[in-house]
Design a protein around this motif. Structure first.
Motif, PDB file in Angstrom:
ATOM      1  N   ASP A 166       0.673  -1.066  -0.111  1.00  9.30           N
ATOM      2  CA  ASP A 166       0.042   0.146  -0.084  1.00  9.30           C
ATOM      3  C   ASP A 166       0.925   1.407  -0.012  1.00  9.30           C
ATOM      4  O   ASP A 166       1.438   1.535   0.936  1.00  9.30           O
ATOM      5  CB  ASP A 166      -0.672   0.064   1.239  1.00  9.30           C
ATOM      6  N   SER A 167       0.903   1.745  -1.296  1.00 10.61           N
ATOM      7  CA  SER A 167       2.253   2.941  -1.099  1.00 10.61           C
ATOM      8  C   SER A 167       1.564   4.205  -0.654  1.00 10.61           C
ATOM      9  O   SER A 167       2.357   5.181  -0.271  1.00 10.61           O
ATOM     10  CB  SER A 167       2.380   3.125  -2.806  1.00 10.61           C
ATOM     11  N   GLY A 168       0.167   4.175  -0.305  1.00 15.22           N
ATOM     12  CA  GLY A 168      -0.186   5.402   0.143  1.00 15.22           C
ATOM     13  C   GLY A 168       0.133   5.567   1.827  1.00 15.22           C
ATOM     14  O   GLY A 168      -0.305   6.571   2.411  1.00 15.22           O
ATOM     15  N   ARG A 169       0.564   4.543   2.302  1.00 11.93           N
ATOM     16  CA  ARG A 169       0.530   4.529   3.694  1.00 11.93           C
ATOM     17  C   ARG A 169       2.053   5.260   4.307  1.00 11.93           C
ATOM     18  O   ARG A 169       3.069   4.710   3.641  1.00 11.93           O
ATOM     19  CB  ARG A 169       0.606   3.157   4.437  1.00 11.93           C
TER      20      ARG A 169
END
Ligand code: SF4
Length: 651
Positions: A444-447
């Motif tokens: 999850d690159s948004g974390r």
């Protein structure tokens, strides 16, 4: 510990009686009802649990009232839902229009569940949650009143109160002795006490009684073993008194004064010493005290000070006394005995005396005649006929589906692939669970790093660690790993642009007339685009030791995905721009340590296509080569590998 010991003895086919004569606590209805309440708080309220609570000591709904309740709820809700679902809604949703005699038990159970939930939500320890449930149930008043009366009701009430008191004692001990005590842990602990072993009951057979020191008081045996006299376990100087703080209350009543300044340890130590002396006194003829001492000074594995005192008493105070460790004697169980006899019978020529071999063979024959499993040579793997010598598949039109890791294993060692594929490894072990967890988190690159750490900590408790100290140690390591990964992700943005994470890859990558058609199926951890617009495969590795630079160039996983890109199987482009192995467990200047694979040119593509075809062809068998190499050290099927020269090797 008693349960583990009983299990180990049972596994060695030693007849065991655990807590002889005392019913397992979880089987008592009162304890069972309170555990069900805790289950609902730690997990969730299910239909079965709702029914158990309503018909148990808390709800006290009899079968006739239960039928009335079912009819009443169906009248209110005619959607045709299961009775269990209706009960759950009744206990958690708004109040239902029920006749008073049916509403009362529902209110009682609701009150108990609400009280326990409030306590757990407030972060109170498991003993307080249990206490709140017990207090809200009103059973204490009811049973105390009944206990004073003569007759069966009085006897039953006394037994109920004893069982609940024992439950609180157990909870108290569990919390005092467990670093990360939890509600779920307490439930498991109490339920484990109900385990009664699997040793067959044999009338008149000698049994080993496994019980606590307290439970042993008043009884005697010829031979007593005090097992595990370890530091922190015995003496246990954690202050007692639990929820009620009875020890402090007594001190205050006795006018002792400032209880915080007083040493509470000395009386506890004396009490623990008295208990040990009493336990030793259970032996009529012999007593054996055991403890484990770690080689590396691990505090969790130090003998208790009591052990040292006993050793001095038993062996004198001679400082030169022999302190060499005692090796565990061979286990006298059928499986172990058969194994030892077989090793003598099958020993190479000259390794054992021929008379010993004959003697072992005669004993095996006796055991085989008695039906002991494994004693009859007709059942030994190496002596049975092969079921088939046919290949697993044949024909050029056969399609072999491989994952990149399969190609790696097949290239390294075809036998390992075959044995692992057919039950030789347990994919549910802790290491693979941790690996999957890290991959899921970093996908999850948004974390942010803080969010990833939070996510990690949320699921950490559910991982099957054997000990708390190890879990804590690993948590620190995995937190650092996530920090290293996020640094790498940030630092590498100058040269790489993310295309996607956890990308599915499926398609044909080799279709030569001389071999099977090969389809690749897998998932790329990260697909990036470099400054030239080419696709770069990134594989995140959670291991601590990076591959060598030369090994990374030959890494099958990276190569196969590069080949898949070149074959047009990946929809985001067909120009392979190389591969990278990223090791967040090993920090470097750029964040994580990296190992690179060069962009795959046409020559390398042809070579890898051939390697993949060869690997796919090797899955047919019927011969699987054992190819010894660096992977042997961690190979899960090493014990049966002929290349290792082990006794259990496959023929
Ligand atoms: S021990 Fe080595 S040679 Fe044997 S199966 Fe495992 S990897 Fe192959």
């Amino acid at each position: 510990a008693g349960t583990a010991l009983a299990r180990a003895l049972s596994a060695a086919v030693v007849p065991v009686r655990q807590q002889a004569g005392i019913a397992p606590p979880a089987q008592h209805p009162a304890v069972g009802a309170l555990l069900t309440v805790l289950d609902c708080v730690a997990d969730q309220l299910t239909g079965d649990r709702a029914l158990a609570l309503l018909t148990g000591p808390i709800g006290r709904v009899d079968p006739v009232s239960l039928r009335q309740l079912r009819r009443a709820l169906r009248r209110v809700d005619n959607s045709g839902r299961e009775f269990g679902a209706l009960l759950v809604e009744t206990l958690t949703g708004g109040e239902q229009p029920l006749p008073d005699q049916l509403a009362r038990p529902v209110r009682r159970v609701r009150a108990v569940l609400d009280a326990a939930r409030r306590s757990a939500t407030a972060g109170q320890d498991p003993r307080f949650v249990l206490w709140q449930a017990w207090h809200a149930s009103g059973l204490s008043r009811r049973w105390q009143a009944a206990a004073g009366r003569p007759g069966a009701a009085g006897v039953a009430a006394n037994a109920d109160l004893d069982a609940v008191t024992a439950l609180f004692d157990t909870a108290d001990q569990y919390v005092a002795r467990t670093a990360a005590a939890s509600l779920a842990g307490l439930i498991d602990h109490v339920r484990a006490l109900s385990w009664s072993g699997s040793a067959p009951e044999r009338a008149g057979a000698d049994e080993v009684a496994v019980l606590s020191a307290h439970a042993a008081l008043g009884r005697e045996w010829d031979f007593v073993v005090v097992a595990g006299l370890q530091e922190g376990l015995w003496p246990n100087t954690v202050p007692r008194g639990g929820v009620l703080g009875t020890q402090q209350l007594l001190d205050i009543v006795d006018g002792v004064g400032d209880v915080r300044g007083m040493s509470a340890t000395a009386p506890l130590l004396a009490e623990e010493r008295r208990l040990l002396v009493a336990a030793l006194g259970r032996a009529r003829h012999r007593v054996l005290v055991t403890a484990v001492d770690s080689d590396n000074g691990d505090e969790a594995l130090l003998p208790s000070t009591f052990f040292e005192e006993l050793a001095a008493l038993a062996g004198g105070t001679d400082p030169d006394a022999d302190e060499s460790p005692v090796h565990a004697p061979a286990v006298l169980s059928p499986a172990a005995l058969v194994g030892r006899l077989r090793s003598v019978v099958c020993a190479p020529d000259g390794a054992v005396e021929e008379t010993d071999r004959l003697c072992a063979a005669a004993q095996l024959a006796r055991l085989a005649a008695a039906g002991v499993p494994g004693a009859d040579p007709a059942h030994w793997y190496a002596s049975t006929e092969l079921s088939t010598a046919e290949p697993l598949w044949s024909g050029d039109d056969h399609v072999v589906t491989v994952s990149p890791s399969t190609v790696q294993t097949l290239t390294d060692c075809p036998l390992r692939w075959m044995l692992e594929r057919h039950g030789g490894s347990d994919g549910r072990d802790l290491r693979s669970a941790l690996g999957s967890l890290v991959h899921a988190l970093v996908a999850d690159s948004g974390r942010s790093e803080a969010q990833l750490r939070g996510d990690l900590e949320k699921v950490w408790q559910q991982l099957p660690f054997d000990s708390n100290w190890y879990a804590d140690n690993e948590l620190e390591r995995y937190r650092a790993m996530l920090a290293t990964f996020t640094t790498w992700r940030q630092e590498s943005r100058g040269e790489l642009t993310e295309v996607g994470t956890e990308l599915e890859v499926a398609g044909t990558i080799a279709d030569s007339p001389d071999g099977p058609q090969v389809q690749v199926k897998g998932r790329i951890d990260r697909l990036e685009r470099d400054r030239d617009g080419r696709l770069v495969v990134v594989d995140v590795k959670t291991g601590k030791s990076p591959a060598t630079k030369a090994d990374a160039q030959q890494h099958a996983q990276l190569a196969l995905y590069q080949l898949a890109i070149a074959e047009g199987v990946v929809p985001h482009g067909d120009q392979p721009g190389g591969g990278r192995l990223v090791y967040p467990a090993k920090a470097a200047k750029s964040g994580a340590t990296e190992r690179e694979q060069d962009p795959m040119g046409e020559t390398a593509q042809a070579q890898w296509r051939q390697r993949v075809t060869d690997a796919a062809a090797a899955t047919a068998g019927p011969h699987f080569v054992a190819r010894a190499g660096s992977g042997c050290a961690t190979c899960p099927v090493r014990a049966m590998c002929p290349a290792q020269g082990t006794k259990g090797a496959c023929p």
